[in-house]
Design an enzyme around this catalytic site. Structure first.
Site, PDB file in Angstrom:
ATOM      1  N   TRP A 205      65.894 -15.314 -24.409  1.00  0.00           N
ATOM      2  CA  TRP A 205      65.253 -15.687 -24.154  1.00  0.00           C
ATOM      3  C   TRP A 205      64.536 -17.097 -24.485  1.00  0.00           C
ATOM      4  O   TRP A 205      64.046 -17.272 -26.145  1.00  0.00           O
ATOM      5  CB  TRP A 205      64.527 -14.014 -25.144  1.00  0.00           C
ATOM      6  CG  TRP A 205      63.559 -14.653 -24.670  1.00  0.00           C
ATOM      7  CD1 TRP A 205      62.198 -14.332 -23.079  1.00  0.00           C
ATOM      8  CD2 TRP A 205      61.865 -14.936 -24.833  1.00  0.00           C
ATOM      9  NE1 TRP A 205      60.991 -14.211 -23.872  1.00  0.00           N
ATOM     10  CE2 TRP A 205      60.569 -15.021 -24.427  1.00  0.00           C
ATOM     11  CE3 TRP A 205      61.054 -15.013 -26.756  1.00  0.00           C
ATOM     12  CZ2 TRP A 205      59.355 -15.222 -24.920  1.00  0.00           C
ATOM     13  CZ3 TRP A 205      60.276 -15.677 -26.847  1.00  0.00           C
ATOM     14  CH2 TRP A 205      59.700 -15.359 -26.034  1.00  0.00           C
ATOM     15  N   ARG A 449      61.003  -3.446 -24.963  1.00  0.00           N
ATOM     16  CA  ARG A 449      59.229  -3.223 -24.169  1.00  0.00           C
ATOM     17  C   ARG A 449      58.531  -2.093 -23.485  1.00  0.00           C
ATOM     18  O   ARG A 449      57.893  -2.105 -23.060  1.00  0.00           O
ATOM     19  CB  ARG A 449      58.903  -4.635 -23.714  1.00  0.00           C
ATOM     20  CG  ARG A 449      57.852  -5.489 -23.093  1.00  0.00           C
ATOM     21  CD  ARG A 449      58.008  -6.494 -21.500  1.00  0.00           C
ATOM     22  NE  ARG A 449      56.254  -7.134 -21.527  1.00  0.00           N
ATOM     23  CZ  ARG A 449      55.660  -7.444 -21.123  1.00  0.00           C
ATOM     24  NH1 ARG A 449      56.502  -7.597 -19.912  1.00  0.00           N
ATOM     25  NH2 ARG A 449      54.805  -8.115 -20.989  1.00  0.00           N
ATOM     26  N   ASP A 484      59.492  -9.279 -11.412  1.00  0.00           N
ATOM     27  CA  ASP A 484      60.363  -9.603 -12.351  1.00  0.00           C
ATOM     28  C   ASP A 484      60.904  -7.937 -12.707  1.00  0.00           C
ATOM     29  O   ASP A 484      61.771  -7.389 -12.505  1.00  0.00           O
ATOM     30  CB  ASP A 484      58.542  -9.461 -13.756  1.00  0.00           C
ATOM     31  CG  ASP A 484      59.088  -9.892 -15.384  1.00  0.00           C
ATOM     32  OD1 ASP A 484      60.324 -10.292 -15.430  1.00  0.00           O
ATOM     33  OD2 ASP A 484      57.705 -10.259 -15.503  1.00  0.00           O
ATOM     34  N   ASP A 554      60.453 -18.074 -20.222  1.00  0.00           N
ATOM     35  CA  ASP A 554      59.243 -17.728 -20.769  1.00  0.00           C
ATOM     36  C   ASP A 554      58.349 -19.177 -21.923  1.00  0.00           C
ATOM     37  O   ASP A 554      57.225 -18.711 -22.193  1.00  0.00           O
ATOM     38  CB  ASP A 554      59.073 -16.684 -21.605  1.00  0.00           C
ATOM     39  CG  ASP A 554      58.819 -15.336 -20.387  1.00  0.00           C
ATOM     40  OD1 ASP A 554      58.280 -15.713 -19.278  1.00  0.00           O
ATOM     41  OD2 ASP A 554      59.270 -13.849 -21.057  1.00  0.00           O
TER      42      ASP A 554
HETATM   43  C1  DGJ Z   1      57.825 -11.906 -18.149  1.00  0.00           C
HETATM   44  C2  DGJ Z   1      57.561 -12.925 -17.407  1.00  0.00           C
HETATM   45  O1  DGJ Z   1      58.922 -13.918 -17.709  1.00  0.00           O
HETATM   46  C3  DGJ Z   1      56.320 -13.314 -17.922  1.00  0.00           C
HETATM   47  O2  DGJ Z   1      56.251 -14.627 -16.866  1.00  0.00           O
HETATM   48  C4  DGJ Z   1      55.681 -12.739 -17.402  1.00  0.00           C
HETATM   49  O3  DGJ Z   1      55.402 -12.419 -15.962  1.00  0.00           O
HETATM   50  C5  DGJ Z   1      55.801 -11.171 -18.154  1.00  0.00           C
HETATM   51  N1  DGJ Z   1      57.560 -11.500 -17.869  1.00  0.00           N
HETATM   52  C6  DGJ Z   1      54.571 -10.033 -17.701  1.00  0.00           C
HETATM   53  O4  DGJ Z   1      54.854  -9.112 -18.683  1.00  0.00           O
END
Ligand code: DGJ
Length: 748
Positions: A205, A449, A484, A554
């Site tokens: 990640w 999560r 997502d 991210d």
């Molecule tokens: C993970 C994504 O990669 C982010 O860009 C964002 O959308 C968050 N989730 C929201 O929970």
């Protein structure tokens, strides 16, 4: 003499030799005396001759043989197209099929073949495609196991325009017994030696697709996913690069898998240095029960050949994926400059706040406003709400339709975030359908999560989510969806399936994801989809078939993104990489980088902003305005041109550079990024690529020939190649610097 490009499949009946070729590559194999497919050659294009002599058989002790009284013919020593275990080959097989008596021994032999124009569609699965039959030829070989009456179809498509062969496999149970497929490689390719470096894209990640390289060695080297998604950890891609090859020259073979679930890519080097490259669904956690009259199809593997190094391979992948994997309206259209509220507000927003961000965004030229996580259900934090795809009225009391209208009246398109595959226990959906989440009965299920995975292998679940999403899409007339997916699968089991079908759950899940995408795309063809999985956890070719762009990572820090975007460019086109300018200090690294550099990195992607523009100074806003102007002017060249990597952040710890050249070679955009500033450093030239050496280019008012820019190089020395003083008053350089040069052809 004009030479028309053509994809061909030759069959020499007397030699039983198949030869797929175009002007760049040949792929050749033949049927042995006992019906096995023996591989002969894969590489640069060859004339159509008899290549049987490439099969060498010498007596080797401690070997098992196919025929009695014969001490030569052993599959252990031969290169094959569809290897099986237990029939004198000891390497990993293409197929493992358990029969009712428990035996896994099979003997698939040649039954028939056909050659068709074009490329048959893979049912219910993503794949590359053609629009005209003349774009490719497909060879379909049928093998049969006489004892079980199971047939296997091997599909090979060769493209006219690209040095590409795609492969997939179908298993047809024409017998009367149930078969359990335990393993099925989409591609198995035996290469005659092991003189390669293996390149993979690995990470985690926020640091996805870092380039890792090592020499092939005897034994097995592999990458895989066991997480139900292709994963942040390993991308379903590898390259085998000749040791003397580099970025721009030499032989490279790239293999990619058009699949978004568990995969295995491995190279097995045997004791005679034969390399067996295999790509397929990961046998780990996989089994497929095949009843009589049923068919199982593997996903597609894509094989790219390059004699122009890694960059040549990447350009083939880029063009193939951009034009013959991505589909629909958005394949051709310029991608909108978007603003996403996630890093601007996280869960802390209301309509006024969103509207004020949108208004500012419109003023600087943004085209699309994306409302991220938090607009639905009781989603006030990440413990609740997933699964409840109706508006959070506490936060948006006037509803989503009203917000959408407002955004549109401001002059922006409107997009929304969904996480369709997930559910929080704190949700209405879970209260009504606790049984829909993937779990193993009587065992505790594990969260990621705070959320759980819906069983998309179940039709009813997908249908329900589809209906919920449709209501929102209709109400808000969505232009864009960010889909997502924020956790891998655990506790994988489905009580609706038999004991001998539990190995199907992962694959059924992926097929369910594809089905929902297909339903949505069919109903809303104008919607632009961006896939996402905690950033780039499912950045794979399977997703690109449905969603033309993917949120790359991210990690939005410009310096971290250099590696991530550079690695991603190994096979994914610039147009597919979601890339945003975010606030500083950066939320992942705490790093402060100039806004110019954040823009200069994000330009090489599907560009946007992820910050509250109201928090920028007037000066910064003016820069943002210029950035958007620049991007709109050049986005077509950036997305559709040829991308060249020039300096690698993986081998040069202070610099990265890359460039794009428009198809007609009249425009080029060169970017150079320097992480830490230096003083009194060496003079610097950057040897550009892909220009027309006969053309003259204008850079900052000066004229240069394409030849000199490529061979002598473009001078990129800056103030750090000396000391700044009165005699040397050049613009200061600083940490996290970057520059972009535009080259335009000067008509003479
Ligand atoms: C993970 C994504 O990669 C982010 O860009 C964002 O959308 C968050 N989730 C929201 O929970």
């Amino acid at each position: 003499m004009s030479h028309r490009k053509e994809a061909r499949v030759f069959y020499q009946a007397e030699k039983k030799q198949f030869h797929l070729s175009n002007d760049k590559i040949s792929y050749i194999f033949k049927v042995s005396s006992d019906g096995k497919l023996l591989h002969l050659y894969y590489g640069k294009s060859l004339p159509n001759r008899d290549y049987s002599y490439l099969i060498e058989m010498h007596h080797r002790p401690m070997t098992t043989y196919r025929q009695e009284n014969d001490l030569l013919y052993s599959l252990e020593h031969l290169k094959q197209e569809f290897p099986e275990y237990g029939s004198t080959d000891f390497r990993h097989p293409s197929i493992s099929m358990k029969q009712e008596n428990g035996s896994k021994i099979t003997n698939f032999t040649y039954l028939k073949h056909k050659i068709v124009d074009g490329k048959p569609k893979l049912e219910n699965m993503p794949a590359t495609y053609v629009e005209e039959d003349s774009e490719s030829k497909t060879l379909i070989i049928t093998l049969k196991d006489n004892l079980t009456n199971v047939e296997v179809e091997l599909l090979y498509t060769i493209f006219t325009e690209f040095p590409v062969i795609t492969r997939s496999v179908r298993v047809l149970n024409k017998g009367t017994e149930t078969q359990i497929i335990e393993q099925l490689a989409s591609l198995s390719l035996d290469l005659p030696d092991a003189d390669y470096d293996w390149i993979q894209l690995s990470g985690a990640w926020a640091r996805e697709r870092n380039i890792k390289e090592r020499s092939l060695q005897q034994g097995i080297q592999s990458i895989e996913s066991t997480r139900g998604i292709s994963s942040h950890q390993h991308n379903p891609f590898i390259a085998l690069k000749r040791k003397q090859a580099n970025e721009h020259q030499g032989e490279v073979i790239g293999a990619s898998f058009v699949y978004s679930g568990n995969f295995l890519i491995q190279a097995e080097v045997d004791t005679w240095d034969v390399t067996r490259l295999q790509v397929g669904i990961n046998p780990f956690g996989f089994e497929w029960r095949l009843l009589p009259n049923e068919v199982f199809s593997s996903p597609e593997a894509v094989l790219v050949y390059s004699d122009q190094g890694l960059n040549g391979m990447s350009q083939t992948f880029h063009q193939l994926f951009r034009t013959r994997l991505v589909r629909g309206e958005w394949r051709e259209k310029n991608r909108p400059v978007l603003i996403n509220n996630w890093e601007a507000t996280y869960f802390d927003f209301n309509e006024d706040k969103l509207v004020s961000i949108a208004e500012k965004a419109r003023d600087v030229g943004v085209e699309l406003f994306v409302l991220d996580d938090g607009w639905f259900g009781e989603r006030n934090n990440d413990h609740a709400g997933l699964g409840d795809w109706f508006v959070n009225e506490k936060r948006l009391p006037k509803g989503i339709g009203s917000l959408a209208e407002k955004i549109r009246s401001i002059g922006l398109k409107f997009g929304l975030w969904f996480e369709p595959e997930m559910v929080n226990k704190d949700s209405q959906l879970y209260k009504e359908h606790p049984d829909w989440l993937i779990h193993t009965p009587n065992r505790k299920e594990h969260h990621g999560r705070n959320q759980f995975v819906l069983n998309f292998g179940v039709e009813e679940v997908v249908d329900y989510i589809f209906e919920q999403m449709c209501k929102i899409i209709d109400e808000s007339k969505l232009d864009y969806i960010k889909w997502d997916m924020n956790r891998p699968l655990t506790d994988v089991f489905d009580h609706r399936l038999d004991f001998n079908q539990q190995g199907e759950v992962f694959h059924r899940y992926v097929l369910g994801v594809y089905r929902l995408y297909e339903l949505l795309i069919a109903k809303y063809p104008h919607v632009l989809f961006e896939s996402c999985s905690s950033g780039g956890g499912r950045f794979d070719p399977g997703m690109l078939y449905y969603a033309p762009q993917t949120w790359t990572s991210d990690d939005s820090d410009a310096i971290e993104r250099l590696k991530i975007q550079y690695g991603t460019s190994m096979l994914y086109p610039v147009s597919s990489m979601g890339a945003h300018v975010s606030i500083v200090p950066n939320h992942q690294t705490n790093r402060i980088t100039p806004i110019e550099t954040r823009g200069n990195v994000a330009f090489f992607g599907a560009f946007g902003y992820e910050l509250d523009l109201n928090k920028l100074s007037e000066n910064e806003l003016a820069i943002v305005k210029e950035q958007i102007k620049f991007y709109k002017k050049y986005r077509s060249e950036i997305h559709n041109g040829l991308f060249y990597r020039l300096r690698s952040p993986f081998t040069n710890d202070n610099e990265t550079s890359w460039m794009v050249v428009s198809k007609d070679q009249k425009i080029a955009i060169v970017a150079h990024y320097k992480i830490l500033n230096e003083v009194n450093r060496s003079y610097q030239r950057l040897e550009l690529k892909g220009l027309n050496k006969e053309m003259t280019y204008r850079i900052d008012g000066q004229l240069y020939s394409g030849a000199e820019l490529m061979h002598a190089g473009m001078v990129i020395s800056d103030a750090s190649s000396g000391q700044i003083n009165e005699q040397n008053p050049r613009p200061e350089t600083h940490d996290f610097d970057s520059r972009i040069w535009i080259l335009t052809q000067e008509e003479r």
